[in-house]
Scaffold this active site. Structure first.
Site, PDB file in Angstrom:
ATOM      1  N   GLU A 106       1.606   3.380   9.465  1.00  0.00           N
ATOM      2  CA  GLU A 106       1.933   4.772   9.807  1.00  0.00           C
ATOM      3  C   GLU A 106       0.935   5.293  10.841  1.00  0.00           C
ATOM      4  O   GLU A 106       1.249   6.161  11.642  1.00  0.00           O
ATOM      5  CB  GLU A 106       1.919   5.649   8.542  1.00  0.00           C
ATOM      6  CG  GLU A 106       2.773   6.888   8.696  1.00  0.00           C
ATOM      7  CD  GLU A 106       3.056   7.605   7.386  1.00  0.00           C
ATOM      8  OE1 GLU A 106       4.182   8.071   7.195  1.00  0.00           O
ATOM      9  OE2 GLU A 106       2.140   7.708   6.547  1.00  0.00           O
ATOM     10  N   GLY A 121      -2.181  12.693   4.971  1.00  0.00           N
ATOM     11  CA  GLY A 121      -1.699  12.189   3.678  1.00  0.00           C
ATOM     12  C   GLY A 121      -2.257  10.816   3.328  1.00  0.00           C
ATOM     13  O   GLY A 121      -2.809  10.595   2.250  1.00  0.00           O
ATOM     14  N   ARG A 122      -2.135   9.872   4.271  1.00  0.00           N
ATOM     15  CA  ARG A 122      -2.559   8.501   3.965  1.00  0.00           C
ATOM     16  C   ARG A 122      -4.079   8.348   3.944  1.00  0.00           C
ATOM     17  O   ARG A 122      -4.596   7.298   3.594  1.00  0.00           O
ATOM     18  CB  ARG A 122      -1.915   7.521   4.953  1.00  0.00           C
ATOM     19  CG  ARG A 122      -2.209   7.836   6.406  1.00  0.00           C
ATOM     20  CD  ARG A 122      -1.258   7.069   7.312  1.00  0.00           C
ATOM     21  NE  ARG A 122      -1.379   7.450   8.718  1.00  0.00           N
ATOM     22  CZ  ARG A 122      -0.742   8.474   9.269  1.00  0.00           C
ATOM     23  NH1 ARG A 122       0.037   9.256   8.534  1.00  0.00           N
ATOM     24  NH2 ARG A 122      -0.871   8.727  10.556  1.00  0.00           N
ATOM     25  N   LYS A 175       0.951  17.869  -0.332  1.00  0.00           N
ATOM     26  CA  LYS A 175       0.185  18.683   0.626  1.00  0.00           C
ATOM     27  C   LYS A 175       1.077  19.770   1.221  1.00  0.00           C
ATOM     28  O   LYS A 175       0.697  20.933   1.293  1.00  0.00           O
ATOM     29  CB  LYS A 175      -0.341  17.752   1.721  1.00  0.00           C
ATOM     30  CG  LYS A 175      -1.072  18.449   2.820  1.00  0.00           C
ATOM     31  CD  LYS A 175      -1.774  17.404   3.678  1.00  0.00           C
ATOM     32  CE  LYS A 175      -1.529  17.640   5.144  1.00  0.00           C
ATOM     33  NZ  LYS A 175      -2.180  16.645   5.987  1.00  0.00           N
ATOM     34  N   HIS A 214       1.476 -19.504  -4.528  1.00  0.00           N
ATOM     35  CA  HIS A 214       2.619 -20.167  -5.163  1.00  0.00           C
ATOM     36  C   HIS A 214       3.937 -19.607  -4.656  1.00  0.00           C
ATOM     37  O   HIS A 214       4.978 -19.818  -5.275  1.00  0.00           O
ATOM     38  CB  HIS A 214       2.511 -20.030  -6.687  1.00  0.00           C
ATOM     39  CG  HIS A 214       1.268 -20.693  -7.223  1.00  0.00           C
ATOM     40  ND1 HIS A 214       1.262 -21.966  -7.736  1.00  0.00           N
ATOM     41  CD2 HIS A 214      -0.021 -20.251  -7.258  1.00  0.00           C
ATOM     42  CE1 HIS A 214       0.027 -22.287  -8.092  1.00  0.00           C
ATOM     43  NE2 HIS A 214      -0.770 -21.256  -7.806  1.00  0.00           N
ATOM     44  N   GLU A 260      11.450  14.487  -2.571  1.00  0.00           N
ATOM     45  CA  GLU A 260      11.302  13.603  -3.727  1.00  0.00           C
ATOM     46  C   GLU A 260      10.398  14.236  -4.775  1.00  0.00           C
ATOM     47  O   GLU A 260      10.695  14.226  -5.972  1.00  0.00           O
ATOM     48  CB  GLU A 260      10.682  12.258  -3.297  1.00  0.00           C
ATOM     49  CG  GLU A 260      11.569  11.367  -2.461  1.00  0.00           C
ATOM     50  CD  GLU A 260      11.396  11.610  -0.960  1.00  0.00           C
ATOM     51  OE1 GLU A 260      11.010  12.746  -0.580  1.00  0.00           O
ATOM     52  OE2 GLU A 260      11.665  10.683  -0.177  1.00  0.00           O
ATOM     53  N   LYS A 295      14.401  11.491   7.605  1.00  0.00           N
ATOM     54  CA  LYS A 295      14.365  12.584   6.623  1.00  0.00           C
ATOM     55  C   LYS A 295      15.407  13.643   6.963  1.00  0.00           C
ATOM     56  O   LYS A 295      16.130  14.137   6.096  1.00  0.00           O
ATOM     57  CB  LYS A 295      12.993  13.293   6.690  1.00  0.00           C
ATOM     58  CG  LYS A 295      11.915  12.743   5.805  1.00  0.00           C
ATOM     59  CD  LYS A 295      10.762  13.754   5.785  1.00  0.00           C
ATOM     60  CE  LYS A 295       9.443  13.070   5.554  1.00  0.00           C
ATOM     61  NZ  LYS A 295       8.286  13.951   5.711  1.00  0.00           N
TER      62      LYS A 295
HETATM   63  C1  G6Q Z   1       1.010  10.288   5.168  1.00  0.00           C
HETATM   64  C2  G6Q Z   1       2.290  10.928   5.374  1.00  0.00           C
HETATM   65  C3  G6Q Z   1       3.217  10.928   4.178  1.00  0.00           C
HETATM   66  C4  G6Q Z   1       2.953  12.027   3.159  1.00  0.00           C
HETATM   67  C5  G6Q Z   1       4.152  12.107   2.209  1.00  0.00           C
HETATM   68  C6  G6Q Z   1       3.967  13.150   1.147  1.00  0.00           C
HETATM   69  O1  G6Q Z   1       0.110  10.264   5.963  1.00  0.00           O
HETATM   70  O2  G6Q Z   1       2.085  12.183   5.894  1.00  0.00           O
HETATM   71  O3  G6Q Z   1       3.243   9.690   3.520  1.00  0.00           O
HETATM   72  O4  G6Q Z   1       1.777  11.792   2.473  1.00  0.00           O
HETATM   73  O5  G6Q Z   1       5.305  12.350   2.955  1.00  0.00           O
HETATM   74  O6  G6Q Z   1       3.787  14.398   1.721  1.00  0.00           O
HETATM   75  P1  G6Q Z   1       3.364  15.627   0.847  1.00  0.00           P
HETATM   76  O7  G6Q Z   1       2.015  15.374   0.288  1.00  0.00           O
HETATM   77  O8  G6Q Z   1       3.383  16.796   1.789  1.00  0.00           O
HETATM   78  O9  G6Q Z   1       4.396  15.758  -0.242  1.00  0.00           O
END
Ligand code: G6Q
Length: 524
Positions: A345, A258-259, A201, A376, A207, A491
């Site tokens: 989160e 994001g989540r 996003k 188990h 990463e 970060k």
């Molecule tokens: C979720 C967070 C986080 C995010 C990642 C990836 O709610 O904001 O997990 O989705 O850090 O972010 P980008 O989509 O910006 O790479």
């Protein structure tokens, strides 16, 4: 002042918790059959929670006093919800529901309508794109590169619905910046027939950008042009918004967290590739059905709100700090991982929406694994450990595949369900024994969400059920469930340490960071 502790119902609930029902004495067949809420194939069975009708009354009063349903309505209408008053904070609408507000009974609020229109345009683009790759028959595999929200929800849904994948279509995921992750995935596919969807996003996640370059280098090495294989899903005008580098670009917006983004293009591209366009539409329809349910059902009939209230009872009044979510479905193997992020989160917060520290507990630790496998391993602690752990079971009446086998007069699906119900009863009832080693204390709260069959519609509804459970808890606690400042510090420090690594190569002088340097000294 948080609001939550000042409600009259909280005082009532505290008093009720002092003599909460003992399930070892109180669990009856009638209780199991009547403490049940149903909606479109889902049943929430909560007779094995430590609640009575008086407790439920007080919990529903709490929902009323904290205006939980009104806040859900405000969220789905696109009001600004993502703000901590009087301090620097995010300041946005929270409109993941608009991503699936494409069907009957749509929102009429202008902000929500505009957002769902934007989502509809991206869906149309996706439909055309999928039709084009179908015609060309070039691709059998898709690799999604993304992390956090750009990985967990889509991956959990893909694995949940693999049984419905089109023949010859497979998806893979690279998330970790661990080079072994990218190497393993890239080595396992025929790159000539592989699409890569890079999802970020922000378009700036370390990463993801690193893994994109990793994958591009592999394509170049194979003599393949990444422009013919790579798709972007990103925010408009983000650093990744450069359609000249991609075969196709799809967009998402800052009003989808994001989540909460699995039903935006973040998940729609991979699911559309695997299931076909009608498959992703079914996922969206299922999520939409749960959105409407959460929005329109009165509290006492509202599944995610009731589940949120039961969670608050366990957390704030019985003082239980963790929750295990155990799907009795192998296809939901990564769903607990998605819920860990979604819940922790969102509700792992220590200040309220006015910026004041809260003086009560907020989000619990969420964890889980599929059953019966968990039985188990860690169920020993769940049954006989010193700390009661509330459980949320998820089960399905039918398996995904029609093929099952009768062994000793019962089918595997019946064995699976028998185990689920047995665990629920055992946790609640316990077992008396004069042998302390064989004594089960019982009275351990749990509930079951039972659905018909894990298909695309049900998976969408299940995803939205948990999204709304988490949102309702945040509304009731008066915390901001839609930001994540807590992930920033680590970060920033990682970038400072990375500067030290870089300096070794470039001979530049990095800004001093003695604590980080100590670790580099240990490495060398
Ligand atoms: C979720 C967070 C986080 C995010 C990642 C990836 O709610 O904001 O997990 O989705 O850090 O972010 P980008 O989509 O910006 O790479």
């Amino acid at each position: 002042m948080s609001g939550f502790l000042d409600t009259p119902s909280v005082q009532k609930l505290k008093a009720l918790a002092a003599h909460a029902i003992d399930l070892t004495k109180g669990l009856t067949p009638e209780r199991i059959e009547t403490m049940r809420l149903s909606m479109a194939g889902f049943d929430l069975l909560y007779g094995t929670e430590r609640v009575t009708p008086e407790v439920m009354d007080a919990l529903y009063e709490l929902a009323d006093e904290t205006r939980a349903l009104k806040k859900m309505a405000a969220m789905q209408a696109g009001e600004i919800l993502n703000r901590i008053e009087k301090v620097e904070s995010e300041n946005r609408a929270v409109l993941h529901t608009a991503m699936r507000d494409q069907f009957e009974e749509r929102q009429s609020a202008p902000a929500a309508e505009e957002a769902s229109g934007m989502a509809a345009r991206e869906l149309k683009k996706l439909e055309h794109f999928l039709a084009k790759i179908d015609r060309e028959e070039r691709f059998t595999d898709l690799i999604q590169i993304g992390i956090g929200g750009s990985d967990l929800g889509p991956r959990a849904l893909y694995l949940a619905l693999q049984a419905f994948a089109r023949p010859g279509r497979r998806a893979h995921f690279i998330s970790n910046v661990d080079p072994d992750d990218a190497n393993a995935v890239l080595s396992g596919v025929d790159l000539k027939k592989t699409l890569v969807v890079v999802v970020s996003k922000s378009g700036s996640t370390l990463e993801t950008l690193t893994n994109e370059e990793f994958a591009r280098a592999r394509f170049h090495k194979m003599g393949l042009d990444p422009k013919e294989h790579f798709i972007a899903v990103t925010g408009e005008k983000s650093p990744m918004d450069d359609p000249s580098r991609y075969l196709a670009s799809f967009y998402m917006w800052d009003f989808v967290g994001g989540r909460y983004s699995a039903t935006s293009m973040v998940g729609a591209v991979v699911l559309g590739f695997a299931l076909g366009y009608p498959g992703i539409v079914e996922v969206l329809r299922g999520a939409h059905a749960m959105d409407r349910h959460a929005l329109t059902m009165p509290a006492r009939k509202n599944l995610p709100l009731t589940s949120a209230l039961l969670g608050i009872w366990n957390r704030n009044f019985l003082h239980l700090p963790t929750v295990a979510i155990i799907p009795y479905s192998q296809a939901l193997i990564r769903f607990p991982a998605h819920l860990q992020q979604l819940d922790m989160e969102s509700n792992g917060k220590r200040i309220d929406k006015q910026g004041h520290p809260v003086s009560f507990s907020t989000g619990p630790v969420i964890w889980g694994e599929p059953g019966t496998n968990g039985q188990h391993s860690f169920y020993q602690l769940i049954h006989q450990g010193t700390d009661p752990i509330p459980l949320e079971f998820i089960g399905f009446r039918k398996s995904q595949h029609p093929i099952d086998i009768e062994v000793q007069f019962t089918f595997s699906q019946e064995k699976l369900l028998s185990n689920l119900f047995a665990q629920s009863i055992a946790l609640a009832s316990g077992q008396a024994s004069s042998n302390p080693n064989k004594f089960f204390p019982g009275n351990r709260p749990n509930r079951i969400l039972l659905a018909d069959r894990l298909d695309p519609f049900t998976a969408g509804a299940l995803l939205a059920y948990y999204e709304h459970k988490v949102a309702f808890q945040g509304f009731i606690w008066n915390i901001n469930s839609f930001d994540q400042e807590g992930v920033q510090l680590g970060k920033v420090l990682a970038l400072k340490i990375l500067e030290q690594f870089k300096a070794k190569r470039t001979k530049e002088t990095p800004s001093p960071f003695p604590l980080g340097e100590a670790y580099l000294n240990i490495l060398s």
